[in-house]
Scaffold this active site. Structure first.
Site, mmCIF file in Angstrom:
data_model
loop_
_atom_site.group_PDB
_atom_site.id
_atom_site.type_symbol
_atom_site.label_atom_id
_atom_site.label_comp_id
_atom_site.label_asym_id
_atom_site.label_seq_id
_atom_site.Cartn_x
_atom_site.Cartn_y
_atom_site.Cartn_z
ATOM 1 N N SER A 153 0.822 -1.206 0.000
ATOM 2 C CA SER A 153 0.000 0.000 0.000
ATOM 3 C C SER A 153 0.858 1.260 0.000
ATOM 4 C CB SER A 153 -0.870 -0.008 1.260
ATOM 5 O OG SER A 153 -1.393 1.267 1.492
ATOM 6 N N TYR A 166 -0.858 -0.447 10.066
ATOM 7 C CA TYR A 166 -1.083 -0.874 8.676
ATOM 8 C C TYR A 166 0.148 -0.577 7.809
ATOM 9 C CZ TYR A 166 -3.589 -0.915 4.143
ATOM 10 O OH TYR A 166 -4.007 -1.153 2.854
ATOM 11 N N LYS A 170 2.399 -3.213 5.791
ATOM 12 C CA LYS A 170 2.504 -3.140 4.336
ATOM 13 C C LYS A 170 3.948 -2.892 3.887
ATOM 14 C CE LYS A 170 -1.758 -3.783 2.836
ATOM 15 N NZ LYS A 170 -2.110 -5.116 2.294
ATOM 16 N N ARG A 201 -14.934 -0.983 0.217
ATOM 17 C CA ARG A 201 -15.449 -0.653 1.555
ATOM 18 C C ARG A 201 -14.331 -0.169 2.477
ATOM 19 N NH1 ARG A 201 -16.591 -6.365 4.836
ATOM 20 N NH2 ARG A 201 -14.394 -6.910 4.998
HETATM 21 N N1 LIG Z 1 -8.807 -0.239 -1.694
HETATM 22 C C1 LIG Z 1 -7.648 0.429 -1.703
HETATM 23 O O1 LIG Z 1 -7.543 1.579 -2.162
HETATM 24 C C2 LIG Z 1 -6.417 -0.208 -1.154
HETATM 25 C C3 LIG Z 1 -5.252 0.574 -1.040
HETATM 26 C C4 LIG Z 1 -4.082 -0.012 -0.603
HETATM 27 C C5 LIG Z 1 -4.079 -1.364 -0.277
HETATM 28 N N2 LIG Z 1 -5.234 -2.100 -0.350
HETATM 29 C C6 LIG Z 1 -5.184 -3.512 0.016
HETATM 30 O O2 LIG Z 1 -5.889 -4.271 -0.947
HETATM 31 C C7 LIG Z 1 -6.398 -5.447 -0.330
HETATM 32 C C8 LIG Z 1 -7.873 -5.605 -0.636
HETATM 33 O O3 LIG Z 1 -8.555 -4.524 -0.030
HETATM 34 P P1 LIG Z 1 -10.012 -4.018 -0.478
HETATM 35 O O4 LIG Z 1 -9.923 -2.566 -0.593
HETATM 36 O O5 LIG Z 1 -10.502 -4.832 -1.597
HETATM 37 O O6 LIG Z 1 -10.836 -4.329 0.878
HETATM 38 P P2 LIG Z 1 -12.140 -5.204 1.165
HETATM 39 O O7 LIG Z 1 -12.478 -4.990 2.607
HETATM 40 O O8 LIG Z 1 -13.200 -4.914 0.166
HETATM 41 O O9 LIG Z 1 -11.643 -6.698 0.934
HETATM 42 C C9 LIG Z 1 -10.791 -7.362 1.833
HETATM 43 C C10 LIG Z 1 -11.361 -8.743 2.083
HETATM 44 O O10 LIG Z 1 -10.469 -9.465 2.939
HETATM 45 C C11 LIG Z 1 -11.250 -10.280 3.805
HETATM 46 N N3 LIG Z 1 -10.476 -10.635 5.000
HETATM 47 C C12 LIG Z 1 -10.184 -9.841 6.052
HETATM 48 N N4 LIG Z 1 -9.475 -10.526 6.967
HETATM 49 C C13 LIG Z 1 -9.293 -11.768 6.470
HETATM 50 C C14 LIG Z 1 -8.612 -12.919 6.943
HETATM 51 N N5 LIG Z 1 -7.987 -12.928 8.131
HETATM 52 N N6 LIG Z 1 -8.614 -14.038 6.170
HETATM 53 C C15 LIG Z 1 -9.264 -14.058 4.961
HETATM 54 N N7 LIG Z 1 -9.940 -12.990 4.487
HETATM 55 C C16 LIG Z 1 -9.938 -11.855 5.213
HETATM 56 C C17 LIG Z 1 -12.452 -9.412 4.126
HETATM 57 O O11 LIG Z 1 -13.547 -10.183 4.600
HETATM 58 C C18 LIG Z 1 -12.710 -8.713 2.801
HETATM 59 O O12 LIG Z 1 -13.702 -9.365 2.030
HETATM 60 C C19 LIG Z 1 -6.073 -5.311 1.158
HETATM 61 O O13 LIG Z 1 -4.870 -6.020 1.436
HETATM 62 C C20 LIG Z 1 -5.848 -3.825 1.335
HETATM 63 O O14 LIG Z 1 -5.036 -3.523 2.435
HETATM 64 C C21 LIG Z 1 -6.404 -1.548 -0.787
#
Ligand SMILES: NC(=O)c1ccc[n+]([C@@H]2O[C@H](COP(=O)([O-])OP(=O)(O)OC[C@H]3O[C@@H](n4cnc5c(N)ncnc54)[C@H](O)[C@@H]3O)[C@@H](O)[C@H]2O)c1
Length: 289
Positions: A153, A166, A170, A201
């Site tokens: 991230s 976080y 990361k 979300r």
């Molecule tokens: N959305 C962004 O802009 C963004 C930015 C930087 C990094 N990320 C990273 O991208 C990844 C996906 O994030 P997202 O935005 O799609 O979020 P999201 O909340 O929509 O999806 C994450 C999913 O991970 C699942 N999860 C959580 N803990 C878990 C566990 N212990 N075991 C299995 N599943 C688990 C949740 O139930 C959820 O469905 C994450 O690693 C997040 O940190 C996202």
């Protein structure tokens, strides 16, 4: 019609929603057999359930694809091994692992609790380690290479207010990706990481994404980079950290300045000399050509 990933087995963690769900739908559409892992927790890691992963598998099957749900947590060894076992027991192999599961427990440093720190480390950093190790052991036996795509991230690579837990996790994934890419190259396994920004979300309430549409910043825009890194086209690409923000793709790199060397014969630096040379110490290196 032939798909890009026909016959491949792709494991996506946290595939019940957000970016992971888009990965799962895409790979299934392109002919892969997909393990849709999701603990079914809320965005802070609370609760669990079968609904999220179950619904994605239902969607894939309704479209004629092949997928199996797994509800384990990536954060425990039993969970990580259970995820890989879902792939082996149903499909007999693994070709691609995407470590994507994630949660947020934002607190400023002075307000951070050990619980919030540990939970973030467990899901992101330890989860990435455990799943990668479990997959790598299978790749070693299969002897046919493999692909691992981690998720880091902007917060971890550049910093962000209120996210020391976080960001530390990361940034750890950055270092982990570099080392795993070096160690697994001899097995023909590439290890890269994606640093996404997308409307999910996790991010729907951050100022950066207010007023932005799903067409401009939706999680579907992250998918092509994961697909590229998982494909035969990226067989020689490893250890890279790929930023994806809407339609923009770029590479994050750890930077070193040119630095200044003091002749060892002159003894150790004096602190006044470091002060005097500080601007020069910080300067970018001269281009080689
Ligand atoms: N959305 C962004 O802009 C963004 C930015 C930087 C990094 N990320 C990273 O991208 C990844 C996906 O994030 P997202 O935005 O799609 O979020 P999201 O909340 O929509 O999806 C994450 C999913 O991970 C699942 N999860 C959580 N803990 C878990 C566990 N212990 N075991 C299995 N599943 C688990 C949740 O139930 C959820 O469905 C994450 O690693 C997040 O940190 C996202």
């Amino acid at each position: 019609m032939a798909g890009t990933f026909d016959g491949k087995v792709v494991v996506v963690t946290g595939a019940g929603g957000g970016i992971g769900k888009e990965y799962a739908l895409y790979f299934a559409k392109e002919g892969a057999k997909v393990v849709v892992n999701d603990l079914g927790s809320d965005r802070h890691g609370g609760g669990k359930g079968a609904e999220l992963a179950g619904a994605v598998v239902g969607e894939i099957k309704a479209a004629g694809g092949d997928a199996v749900a797994n509800f384990d947590s990536v954060a425990t060894r039993e969970g990580a091994e259970g995820i890989m076992w879902s792939a082996l027991s149903k499909y007999g192999r693994i070709d691609v692992l995407i470590n994507n599961a994630g949660i947020l427990r934002d607190r400023t440093l002075v307000n951070m609790s050990d619980h919030d720190w540990d939970l973030i480390m467990d899901v992101h950093l330890k989860g990435t380690y455990l799943c990668t190790q479990a997959a790598a052991r299978i790749f070693k036996v299969q002897k046919s290479g493999g692909r691992i795509i981690n998720t880091t991230s902007l917060a971890g690579l550049l910093g962000n207010f209120g996210q020391c837990n976080y960001a530390a996790a990361k940034a750890g994934i950055y270092g982990f990706t570099r080392v795993a890419s070096i160690e697994l190259v001899k097995m023909g396994v590439t290890v890269n990481a994606i640093a996404p920004v997308a409307l999910t979300r996790l991010t729907e309430d951050i100022p950066l994404l207010q007023g932005v549409s799903r067409d401009e910043m939706g999680p579907q825009l992250i998918v092509p980079v994961a697909a590229f890194l998982a494909s035969d086209l990226a067989a020689d690409i490893t250890g890279q950290i790929v930023g994806v923000q809407g339609g923009r793709i770029f590479i994050y790199k750890m930077a070193q300045s040119g630095g200044v060397t003091r002749e060892p014969a002159k003894g150790a630096w004096k602190i006044a000399e470091i002060k005097e040379k500080w601007d020069e110490i910080c300067k970018d290196p001269e281009p080689a050509f």
